[in-house]
Design a protein around this motif. Structure first.
Motif, short mmCIF file in Angstrom:
data_model
loop_
_atom_site.label_atom_id
_atom_site.label_comp_id
_atom_site.label_asym_id
_atom_site.label_seq_id
_atom_site.Cartn_x
_atom_site.Cartn_y
_atom_site.Cartn_z
N PRO A 170 -15.63 158.31 -69.33
CA PRO A 170 -14.85 157.11 -69.67
C PRO A 170 -14.60 156.22 -68.45
O PRO A 170 -14.61 154.99 -68.57
CB PRO A 170 -13.54 157.70 -70.21
CG PRO A 170 -13.95 159.03 -70.78
CD PRO A 170 -15.01 159.54 -69.86
N LEU A 186 -17.76 154.25 -67.75
CA LEU A 186 -17.92 153.18 -68.74
C LEU A 186 -16.98 152.02 -68.45
O LEU A 186 -17.37 150.85 -68.56
CB LEU A 186 -17.68 153.72 -70.15
CG LEU A 186 -18.72 154.68 -70.70
CD1 LEU A 186 -18.28 155.23 -72.05
CD2 LEU A 186 -20.08 153.99 -70.85
N GLY A 187 -15.74 152.34 -68.09
CA GLY A 187 -14.79 151.28 -67.77
C GLY A 187 -15.24 150.44 -66.60
O GLY A 187 -15.15 149.21 -66.64
N ASN A 237 -18.20 148.23 -67.70
CA ASN A 237 -17.80 147.11 -68.56
C ASN A 237 -17.09 146.02 -67.77
O ASN A 237 -17.29 144.83 -68.03
CB ASN A 237 -16.91 147.62 -69.70
CG ASN A 237 -17.68 148.48 -70.68
OD1 ASN A 237 -18.91 148.45 -70.72
ND2 ASN A 237 -16.98 149.28 -71.46
N ARG A 238 -16.27 146.42 -66.82
CA ARG A 238 -15.60 145.41 -65.98
C ARG A 238 -16.62 144.64 -65.16
O ARG A 238 -16.52 143.41 -65.00
CB ARG A 238 -14.57 146.08 -65.07
CG ARG A 238 -13.32 146.57 -65.79
CD ARG A 238 -12.25 147.00 -64.82
NE ARG A 238 -12.65 148.19 -64.06
CZ ARG A 238 -12.46 149.44 -64.46
NH1 ARG A 238 -11.90 149.69 -65.65
NH2 ARG A 238 -12.83 150.46 -63.71
N ARG A 279 -12.22 155.15 -78.89
CA ARG A 279 -12.30 154.41 -77.64
C ARG A 279 -13.62 154.68 -76.90
O ARG A 279 -14.20 153.78 -76.31
CB ARG A 279 -11.11 154.78 -76.75
CG ARG A 279 -11.11 154.13 -75.36
CD ARG A 279 -10.90 152.63 -75.46
NE ARG A 279 -10.90 152.01 -74.15
CZ ARG A 279 -9.82 151.85 -73.38
NH1 ARG A 279 -8.63 152.29 -73.81
NH2 ARG A 279 -9.89 151.26 -72.22
N TYR A 280 -14.07 155.93 -76.90
CA TYR A 280 -15.31 156.22 -76.18
C TYR A 280 -16.47 155.43 -76.78
O TYR A 280 -17.30 154.86 -76.06
CB TYR A 280 -15.62 157.72 -76.20
CG TYR A 280 -16.79 158.08 -75.31
CD1 TYR A 280 -16.60 158.36 -73.96
CD2 TYR A 280 -18.09 158.12 -75.81
CE1 TYR A 280 -17.67 158.66 -73.13
CE2 TYR A 280 -19.17 158.41 -74.98
CZ TYR A 280 -18.95 158.69 -73.64
OH TYR A 280 -20.01 158.98 -72.82
N THR A 321 -16.37 152.56 -78.50
CA THR A 321 -16.28 151.12 -78.25
C THR A 321 -16.52 150.79 -76.78
O THR A 321 -17.07 149.73 -76.46
CB THR A 321 -14.92 150.56 -78.71
OG1 THR A 321 -13.85 151.25 -78.04
CG2 THR A 321 -14.75 150.73 -80.21
N ASP A 322 -16.14 151.69 -75.87
CA ASP A 322 -16.46 151.46 -74.46
C ASP A 322 -17.95 151.62 -74.20
O ASP A 322 -18.55 150.84 -73.46
CB ASP A 322 -15.68 152.44 -73.57
CG ASP A 322 -14.24 152.02 -73.36
OD1 ASP A 322 -13.87 150.89 -73.77
OD2 ASP A 322 -13.47 152.81 -72.79
N ALA A 377 -19.75 148.58 -75.67
CA ALA A 377 -19.18 147.27 -75.37
C ALA A 377 -20.28 146.27 -75.01
O ALA A 377 -20.21 145.09 -75.37
CB ALA A 377 -18.17 147.38 -74.23
#
Length: 262
Positions: A5, A8-9, A12-13, A139-140, A142-143, A146
């Motif tokens: 996670p 992935l965050g 995505n950022r 959440r996993y 959608t991340d 994304a």
């Protein structure tokens, strides 16, 4: 190997910032701004005033040909049209010009036809698909989805082939790499179906996908036809939105940037 996670965050950022940063630099060069911060303020103001997502407006700045040098108007002589009808969608009165409302209604329509509570909408963002709406997914998932760039997903295959695609059993389908397969299975989806959102010229501008708790046997001809009609109707509306609302936002940005100082 499946990304964490945290990974992935961070991805995505980074991807979300790339487009906005590139648009800021272009605006600095085009309008002689002092720095990228001034470019960001231009984008933010036009985004808020026009009710257009910041990343959508940044993508438009990068993709749309520049206005003529010294021109007061970016799109002279542009013709305006009313939004196309969306007869199969349940929209509240007065919301036919809202992209958020249309995407919400489109997802509801597709999930009603396919009889499942899980699904998502993605929009074309340059060379990527960008997650714009979802329901029933964790959440996993959608991340992970994304941003979709590679070919190893159902939505990417359906977009490339410009047709509906059904994965009857996610666990066995060849289309996925193992990271994508895991991201889908861990959210509780065992089957999926993707519907392209296409313009009148057949250009894919987005996808709607349904996810199912059990393997699928397929859909009836009537279901597939209803899904196809929804994809065509919503795709044409998205084309109208881009050529009307998004270009209006660019026009507003240009007017602000070229306004003489007080």
């Amino acid at each position: 190997m499946c990304p964490t996670p945290e990974e992935l965050g961070a991805r995505n950022r980074r991807l979300a910032h790339e487009g906005v940063s590139a648009a800021e630099k272009l605006l600095v060069e085009r309008y002689g701004l002092s720095d990228a911060g001034e470019g960001f303020e231009l984008l933010k103001a036009a985004s808020q005033q026009s009710n257009v997502k910041l990343h959508t407006l940044a993508d438009a700045v990068l993709r749309v040909p520049a206005p003529d040098h010294g021109a007061e108007v970016w799109f002279p002589g542009r013709r305006r049209y009313s939004p196309p009808r969306l007869p199969g969608l349940m929209l509240e009165p007065g919301s036919c010009g809202s992209q958020g409302a249309v995407l919400k209604a489109a997802l509801h329509r597709v999930l009603s036809i396919t009889q499942t509570p899980m699904g998502n909408v993605q929009l074309r963002d340059g060379s990527r698909l960008h997650l714009a709406r979802h329901t029933g997914l964790n959440r996993y998932f959608t991340d992970f989805f994304a941003f979709v760039e590679g070919p190893t997903t159902l939505c990417a295959q359906a977009a490339a082939e410009r047709r509906q695609v059904t994965v009857r059993d996610v666990a066995r389908a060849d289309v996925f790499d193992e990271a994508s397969r895991y991201a889908i299975l861990q959210t509780g989806s065992r089957a999926a179906h993707s519907v392209p959102l296409t313009t009148g010229r057949g250009t894919v501008v987005g996808m709607v996908s349904s996810h199912h708790k059990r393997p699928l046997t397929g859909f009836s001809t009537a279901q597939l036809q209803a899904l196809q009609q929804t994809g065509t109707d919503v795709g044409r509306w998205l084309s109208w939105h881009w050529n009307t609302v998004v270009l209006d936002a660019l026009e507003r940005l240009h007017a602000t940037a070229t306004r003489p100082p007080h």
